[in-house]
Write an enzyme that holds these catalytic residues in place. Structure first.
Site, short mmCIF file in Angstrom:
data_model
loop_
_atom_site.label_atom_id
_atom_site.label_comp_id
_atom_site.label_asym_id
_atom_site.label_seq_id
_atom_site.Cartn_x
_atom_site.Cartn_y
_atom_site.Cartn_z
N ARG A 198 0.84 -1.19 0.00
CA ARG A 198 0.00 0.00 0.00
C ARG A 198 0.88 1.25 0.00
O ARG A 198 1.99 1.24 0.54
CB ARG A 198 -0.88 0.03 1.25
CG ARG A 198 -1.70 -1.20 1.45
CD ARG A 198 -2.87 -0.94 2.39
NE ARG A 198 -2.49 -0.75 3.78
CZ ARG A 198 -3.39 -0.72 4.77
NH1 ARG A 198 -4.68 -0.84 4.50
NH2 ARG A 198 -3.00 -0.55 6.01
N ASP A 278 -10.02 3.44 14.17
CA ASP A 278 -8.68 3.01 13.72
C ASP A 278 -8.65 2.82 12.21
O ASP A 278 -7.58 2.60 11.64
CB ASP A 278 -8.25 1.72 14.43
CG ASP A 278 -9.30 0.62 14.33
OD1 ASP A 278 -10.42 0.83 14.80
OD2 ASP A 278 -8.98 -0.44 13.76
N ASP A 288 -8.11 0.96 4.63
CA ASP A 288 -8.46 -0.35 5.18
C ASP A 288 -9.71 -0.94 4.54
O ASP A 288 -10.79 -1.00 5.13
CB ASP A 288 -8.62 -0.28 6.71
CG ASP A 288 -7.27 -0.33 7.40
OD1 ASP A 288 -6.25 -0.21 6.70
OD2 ASP A 288 -7.23 -0.48 8.63
P1 AMP Z 1 -9.38 -4.17 10.85
O1 AMP Z 1 -10.74 -4.35 11.41
O2 AMP Z 1 -9.06 -5.05 9.68
O3 AMP Z 1 -9.06 -2.75 10.56
O4 AMP Z 1 -8.34 -4.68 11.98
C1 AMP Z 1 -8.42 -4.27 13.30
C2 AMP Z 1 -7.12 -4.61 14.00
O5 AMP Z 1 -6.86 -6.00 13.95
C3 AMP Z 1 -5.90 -3.92 13.43
O6 AMP Z 1 -5.07 -3.57 14.49
C4 AMP Z 1 -5.29 -4.98 12.56
O7 AMP Z 1 -3.90 -4.82 12.41
C5 AMP Z 1 -5.60 -6.24 13.35
N1 AMP Z 1 -5.71 -7.43 12.50
C6 AMP Z 1 -6.67 -7.73 11.60
N2 AMP Z 1 -6.43 -8.92 11.02
C7 AMP Z 1 -5.29 -9.39 11.56
C8 AMP Z 1 -4.51 -10.58 11.38
N3 AMP Z 1 -4.87 -11.54 10.53
N4 AMP Z 1 -3.40 -10.71 12.12
C9 AMP Z 1 -3.02 -9.78 13.00
N5 AMP Z 1 -3.70 -8.64 13.21
C10 AMP Z 1 -4.82 -8.44 12.50
MG MG Z 2 -7.88 -1.52 10.21
#
Ligand code: AMP
Ligand code: MG
Length: 521
Positions: A198, A278, A288
């Site tokens: 990205r 976030d 995201d």
């Molecule tokens: P998101 O809802 O995708 O924005 O993710 C929320 C949080 O979860 C963020 O801090 C991401 O980095 C973390 N996260 C999402 N998927 C994973 C994954 N497979 N492994 C580690 N962290 C994750």
């Molecule tokens: Mg995120």
């Protein structure tokens, strides 16, 4: 809860369990002409954990954007090398980069979630003023229960949608490429891993500010705010507005950019799906891409995220949610702003700004914009464009009319004066006829050719419908990446005619409405 309590003291991570480099770590290579810089890294270890991406076995190219490569300053030859492939898979360190995972917090589905962070992303550094980040690049101290990986399916969706949004003229993070691997990743079923590269001026989120505010780490909060102002909003340093308070002005500027972004989302029919704080960019970029969706049928209550049972992030709620998120940002900035009235003043600009931008975009979609006015027409009739618009949206919702096809057909109808194809989209034809009479009357103040040209440039022919993504993903799972390349080409120029891809501008198949996209990615 403190960082210590979570066992996630970032300083400690930097010193003791710094990086998971393999025993025989490859030496960094300078394999491109890119000149790297690392402004975020220089903020210091309170803001991140320095670590290298994890290795991804036997990577292969899934999709590449030449436009983004060019923006970064990669030459055509460099863009295709195996060294670059290995570097963007996380297998080959790049000299001049300072890889890191940043720490942030945030509100998820309206609840304070505490510390989050780049759980599967790694910021390499910046080239040509753009940060380059790998997503899906392995475990970090912020991975929580996750595996640090991203699957091919969600990586293709993020790659294509980033470039689609850019093609639509909507502020977004960009995507240079997707690299795939046959490595297994467990989700609801077994899938394979991929990494998206990205690109954005900054990946800083509202949650970065919330993180330090929640911990009462005011000096870090100030460092972060000053960094963002000096690099991205320098005018806030000297602005006279809001008592010349730079932090209130920062909030005002972020509010404005967020309002503009939301106006575009609503106008084009884009559902983000996970508008947690976030996932809100401090630069007003769409960021995201997860369970996002472009509307097929127009339905204000549409929920694109299968995990969002309560519909917090339903299509029509997005503008209010963005405002809610801005309140969370304002709360985080309060120790710096120090004056609640100023913060409220900045936040109060959101609704009028959103309304103004949204109206402008919607009127352009209708061809009712100053740019299309008839020459020499001095006295414009007094009209109520707002009710023309809301009545139309009610009709579209009532008959669940396909949103993209409606606007495109209307554009052609204004050009050709052939209204049947638009009328055919409605069940309640008398209601449409009544609306159309009002519209035709209003349109008579405009030059038909100019109005049609404006409409064709405001109403895309191609959007990344879920089913189109699914077809490209299914083919990619079988190592046929031509579908990804075809969609990229279309979505980079979504307002153009592409006669050989007419079917992709048609109605979605019946199975499209059964696609369920969740947070699992
Ligand atoms: P998101 O809802 O995708 O924005 O993710 C929320 C949080 O979860 C963020 O801090 C991401 O980095 C973390 N996260 C999402 N998927 C994973 C994954 N497979 N492994 C580690 N962290 C994750
Ligand atoms: Mg995120």
């Amino acid at each position: 809860m403190t960082l210590h309590a979570l066992g996630l003291n970032t300083t400690q991570h930097n010193s003791s369990m710094n990086v998971r480099l393999p025993t025989h770590a490859p030496l960094p290579v300078k394999h491109t002409s890119l000149a790297w810089d690392n402004h975020f890294y220089r903020l210091g270890p309170d803001f991140y954990t320095a670590l290298a991406p994890s290795a991804l076995p036997a990577p292969y190219w899934v999709g590449r954007s030449q436009a983004v490569a060019k923006q970064l300053g990669l030459t055509a030859e460099e863009d295709e090398t195996d060294t670059l492939l290995q570097a963007l898979a996380g297998n080959q360190p790049i000299s001049g980069t300072q890889p890191l995972a940043s720490v942030y917090s945030g509100h998820q589905f309206g609840q304070w979630a505490g510390q989050l962070g780049d759980g599967r992303a790694c910021l390499l550094g910046e080239a040509n003023g753009l940060e380059v980040q790998l997503k899906g690049s392995g475990l970090t101290p912020y991975s929580r229960m996750g595996d640090g990986r991203a699957v091919l399916r969600s990586s293709i969706r993020e790659f294509l949608c980033s470039e689609a949004m850019h093609g639509l003229g909507i502020a977004t993070t960009r995507a240079l490429c997707v690299v795939g691997s046959d490595e297994d990743v467990a989700r609801e079923s077994l899938e394979t891993a991929a990494v998206v590269t990205r690109v954005a001026p900054s990946f800083i989120r509202f949650g970065h500010f919330e993180h330090f505010a929640a911990r009462n780490q005011l000096s870090q909060l100030k460092t972060l705010a000053n960094y963002v102002i000096s690099r991205y909003y320098p005018a806030c340093q000297t602005a006279r507005t809001l008592n010349a308070n730079p932090y209130a002005n920062l909030l005002l500027q972020v509010t404005e950019r967020t309002a503009v972004m939301l106006a575009h989302w609503q106008a084009v029919g884009f559902c983000h799906g996970v508008m947690n704080t976030d996932n809100m960019s401090i630069l007003g970029l769409t960021i995201d891409y997860g369970p996002f969706q472009f509307l097929d049928a127009y339905d204000p209550g549409h929920i694109c995220n299968h995990t969002d049972r309560g519909g917090r992030y339903a299509f029509a709620r997005q503008p209010d949610i963005a405002h809610w998120n801005l309140y969370a940002l304002a709360q985080a900035l309060m120790p710096l702003i120090e004056d609640q009235a100023l913060a409220l003043q900045a936040l109060d600009s959101y609704k009028p700004s959103f309304e103004r931008h949204w109206q402008q975009l919607m009127l352009a979609k209708l061809g009712l914009s100053d740019a299309a006015k008839r020459d020499g027409l001095e006295n414009q009739p007094v009209t109520d464009d707002a009710s023309l618009l809301t009545d139309l949206l009610s009709l579209l919702a009532q008959d669940r009319v396909d949103y993209t096809i409606f606007w495109r057909r209307l554009s052609h109808a204004v050009a050709s004066q052939q209204l049947e194809p638009v009328r055919d989209l409605f069940l309640d034809r008398p209601a449409f006829d009544a609306w159309q009479t009002r519209y035709a009357e209003r349109l008579s103040a405009f030059d038909p050719a100019r109005a049609a040209a404006l409409m064709l440039a405001s109403n895309p022919k191609y959007v990344l419908r879920n089913y189109l993504g699914e077809l490209a993903i299914e083919a990619a799972k079988g190592k046929d990446f031509s579908g990804v390349a075809d969609l990229l080409m279309l979505l980079e120029r979504p307002f153009d005619e592409h006669p050989e891809h007419e079917a992709k501008a048609g109605f979605p198949p019946e199975w499209a409405s059964r696609i369920e996209i969740s947070c699992s990615s």
